[in-house]
Design an enzyme around this catalytic site. Structure first.
Site, PDB file in Angstrom:
ATOM      1  CB  CYS A  90      -0.945   0.004   1.199  1.00  0.00           C
ATOM      2  SG  CYS A  90      -2.073  -1.386   1.180  1.00  0.00           S
ATOM      3  CG  HIS A  98      -3.149   3.495   2.382  1.00  0.00           C
ATOM      4  ND1 HIS A  98      -3.686   3.234   1.136  1.00  0.00           N
ATOM      5  CD2 HIS A  98      -3.197   2.314   3.066  1.00  0.00           C
ATOM      6  CE1 HIS A  98      -4.033   1.960   1.079  1.00  0.00           C
ATOM      7  NE2 HIS A  98      -3.749   1.390   2.227  1.00  0.00           N
ATOM      8  CG  ASN A 128      -6.707  -0.669   1.330  1.00  0.00           C
ATOM      9  OD1 ASN A 128      -6.003  -0.228   0.429  1.00  0.00           O
ATOM     10  ND2 ASN A 128      -6.207  -1.208   2.427  1.00  0.00           N
TER      11      ASN A 128
HETATM   12  N1  COA Z   1     -18.926  -8.372   8.928  1.00  0.00           N
HETATM   13  C1  COA Z   1     -19.368  -8.756  10.148  1.00  0.00           C
HETATM   14  N2  COA Z   1     -18.552  -9.191  11.115  1.00  0.00           N
HETATM   15  C2  COA Z   1     -17.254  -9.250  10.851  1.00  0.00           C
HETATM   16  C3  COA Z   1     -16.722  -8.886   9.625  1.00  0.00           C
HETATM   17  C4  COA Z   1     -17.614  -8.432   8.627  1.00  0.00           C
HETATM   18  N3  COA Z   1     -17.205  -8.060   7.405  1.00  0.00           N
HETATM   19  N4  COA Z   1     -15.381  -9.045   9.645  1.00  0.00           N
HETATM   20  C5  COA Z   1     -15.078  -9.500  10.867  1.00  0.00           C
HETATM   21  N5  COA Z   1     -16.213  -9.634  11.602  1.00  0.00           N
HETATM   22  C6  COA Z   1     -16.351 -10.103  12.971  1.00  0.00           C
HETATM   23  C7  COA Z   1     -15.205 -10.979  13.403  1.00  0.00           C
HETATM   24  O1  COA Z   1     -15.412 -12.297  12.941  1.00  0.00           O
HETATM   25  C8  COA Z   1     -15.301 -10.870  14.900  1.00  0.00           C
HETATM   26  O2  COA Z   1     -16.319 -11.724  15.346  1.00  0.00           O
HETATM   27  P1  COA Z   1     -16.143 -12.591  16.672  1.00  0.00           P
HETATM   28  O3  COA Z   1     -15.988 -11.575  17.775  1.00  0.00           O
HETATM   29  O4  COA Z   1     -17.400 -13.374  16.748  1.00  0.00           O
HETATM   30  O5  COA Z   1     -14.904 -13.401  16.470  1.00  0.00           O
HETATM   31  C9  COA Z   1     -15.789  -9.429  15.119  1.00  0.00           C
HETATM   32  O6  COA Z   1     -16.303  -8.990  13.851  1.00  0.00           O
HETATM   33  C10 COA Z   1     -14.710  -8.467  15.557  1.00  0.00           C
HETATM   34  O7  COA Z   1     -13.575  -8.707  14.759  1.00  0.00           O
HETATM   35  P2  COA Z   1     -12.317  -7.801  14.908  1.00  0.00           P
HETATM   36  O8  COA Z   1     -11.257  -8.295  13.976  1.00  0.00           O
HETATM   37  O9  COA Z   1     -11.967  -7.622  16.342  1.00  0.00           O
HETATM   38  O10 COA Z   1     -12.892  -6.421  14.375  1.00  0.00           O
HETATM   39  P3  COA Z   1     -12.161  -5.030  14.340  1.00  0.00           P
HETATM   40  O11 COA Z   1     -12.935  -4.046  15.116  1.00  0.00           O
HETATM   41  O12 COA Z   1     -10.697  -5.149  14.608  1.00  0.00           O
HETATM   42  O13 COA Z   1     -12.304  -4.645  12.810  1.00  0.00           O
HETATM   43  C11 COA Z   1     -10.981  -4.623  10.826  1.00  0.00           C
HETATM   44  C12 COA Z   1     -11.730  -5.484  11.824  1.00  0.00           C
HETATM   45  C13 COA Z   1     -10.377  -5.534   9.776  1.00  0.00           C
HETATM   46  C14 COA Z   1     -11.977  -3.662  10.172  1.00  0.00           C
HETATM   47  C15 COA Z   1      -9.878  -3.816  11.584  1.00  0.00           C
HETATM   48  O14 COA Z   1      -9.101  -4.688  12.360  1.00  0.00           O
HETATM   49  C16 COA Z   1      -9.001  -3.084  10.635  1.00  0.00           C
HETATM   50  O15 COA Z   1      -9.403  -2.134  10.027  1.00  0.00           O
HETATM   51  N6  COA Z   1      -7.710  -3.470  10.535  1.00  0.00           N
HETATM   52  C17 COA Z   1      -6.802  -2.876   9.584  1.00  0.00           C
HETATM   53  C18 COA Z   1      -7.016  -3.505   8.253  1.00  0.00           C
HETATM   54  C19 COA Z   1      -6.378  -2.720   7.134  1.00  0.00           C
HETATM   55  O16 COA Z   1      -6.692  -1.583   6.958  1.00  0.00           O
HETATM   56  N7  COA Z   1      -5.487  -3.392   6.412  1.00  0.00           N
HETATM   57  C20 COA Z   1      -4.821  -2.805   5.331  1.00  0.00           C
HETATM   58  C21 COA Z   1      -3.733  -1.913   5.814  1.00  0.00           C
HETATM   59  S1  COA Z   1      -2.887  -1.224   4.465  1.00  0.00           S
END
Ligand code: COA
Length: 326
Positions: free
Chosen positions: A112, A253, A283
């Site tokens: 990215c 980004h 993204n």
């Molecule tokens: N819809 C519904 N539920 C979802 C889901 C979706 N699309 N994706 C994940 N979940 C669920 C998970 O399974 C988890 O359920 P559980 O508690 O029963 O296990 C719950 O939501 C919480 O998951 P978690 O990973 O703790 O959520 P979060 O608040 O951290 O959000 C992201 C997840 C991916 C949005 C967040 O971690 C994030 O933005 N990370 C950075 C990712 C990124 O930008 N990457 C590229 C960088 S260049």
């Protein structure tokens, strides 16, 4: 010697995939995606559309704005994690599509942050006198490496391309600095396990193990992203003798609304000094900053003489920043 951004361009697929449509593919909801990421819809490449086709269109748009003939280009730098082929470089394919017969062309792999890395390499070529006119492109078709059965990742990404023309000359839109950083200790928090030499696509275990898709530890990536984007931003400010209040526009980004908010809060840059479009495109990895820069440029949201801070973070981890006086 000054380095000037003389043109910006972008290209996006016509097909829009909304959160409502994603609800029919995986167990998710518009409400979850919106509150956790800020994304409402993303663009998805169609048949006959590749990383090179979007890259060439974005490049043509940037060259047209700059008034530069493709044959004048000395260098094409293309950043992507989704090249048309493992080799040759997609940059060489784009060189052919543009008719940029006098350019050297190569790809950069910095996930990215690839566009910022591209700017940084281009800056060095220009300052050393090795090139005078350079096209830098970030282009991605992430929809082809996303696991459409994995709700943790498939809601996040989209396709598209953005480009800029950099020239060594006097005038407005000066590139003042670039800074790049790498932290390879965490390479396995965000990567594509299969298709390289460790797990070749020719091995059936790679496909059976679903190793051809983006793999990510979302929570960990989130924490590192905020810290790293703050560090890279502060480095850009320090190098230019500026403070956050001097910044007219932050173009981060476009990974996630909450990452942008947390970074901007640490820096003290309010929402009215940020440009975001991730609600429309998700993204798009290395394409996200040049697409946003092109939109901001064409919408005239950047004040002449204003300081524009670009900052990126991604797999590697690779991160970086650039400072432009508009
Ligand atoms: N819809 C519904 N539920 C979802 C889901 C979706 N699309 N994706 C994940 N979940 C669920 C998970 O399974 C988890 O359920 P559980 O508690 O029963 O296990 C719950 O939501 C919480 O998951 P978690 O990973 O703790 O959520 P979060 O608040 O951290 O959000 C992201 C997840 C991916 C949005 C967040 O971690 C994030 O933005 N990370 C950075 C990712 C990124 O930008 N990457 C590229 C960088 S260049």
């Amino acid at each position: 010697m000054n380095i000037r951004i003389t043109g910006t361009g972008s290209a996006l697929p016509g097909r829009i995939l909304t959160n409502a449509e994603l609800e029919t593919l995986v167990d998710t909801s518009d409400e979850w995606i919106t509150t956790r990421t800020g994304i409402k819809e993303r663009r998805i490449a169609g048949e006959g559309e590749y990383t090179s086709t979007f890259a060439a269109e974005a490049g043509r748009n940037a060259l047209a704005m700059a008034g530069v003939d493709p044959r004048e280009l000395d260098l094409i730098i293309l950043s992507t994690v989704t090249p048309d082929f493992p080799f040759p470089s997609t940059a060489c394919i784009v060189q052919d599509m543009l008719g940029a017969v006098n350019a050297t062309a190569f790809d950069i792999s910095a996930a990215c942050s690839g566009f910022i890395y591209g700017l940084s390499v281009a800056e060095k070529y220009l300052r050393s006198g090795s090139a005078k006119k350079i096209l830098i492109i970030g282009s991605e078709v992430l929809s082809r490496i996303v696991n459409w059965k994995d709700r943790n990742t498939c809601v996040l990404f989209g396709d598209g391309a953005g480009a800029v023309v950099l020239e060594a000359s006097e005038g407005n839109h000066q590139l003042c600095s670039t800074h790049t950083f790498s932290n390879g200790a965490h390479w396995n928090l965000l990567y594509q396990p299969g298709s390289g030499s460790r797990h070749p696509a020719t091995d059936s275990r790679t496909i059976d193990g679903e190793m051809l898709h983006i793999t990510m530890e979302g929570n960990e990536v989130f924490k590192h992203a905020v810290r790293a984007m703050e560090e890279a931003s502060l480095k850009a400010l320090e190098a230019n003798g500026l403070v956050a209040d001097d910044i007219s526009l932050l173009i981060p980004h476009q990974a996630n609304r909450r990452i942008i908010d947390a970074t901007a809060k640490r820096l003290g840059i309010e929402a009215d000094r940020q440009y975001t479009n991730l609600h429309r495109y998700g993204n798009t990895s290395s394409a996200s900053i040049p697409i946003a820069l092109d939109e901001a440029n064409r919408l005239n949201v950047i004040k002449p003489g204003g300081k524009v801070l670009l900052v990126a973070f991604g797999g590697g981890f690779a991160y970086g920043s650039a400072l432009i006086t508009w």
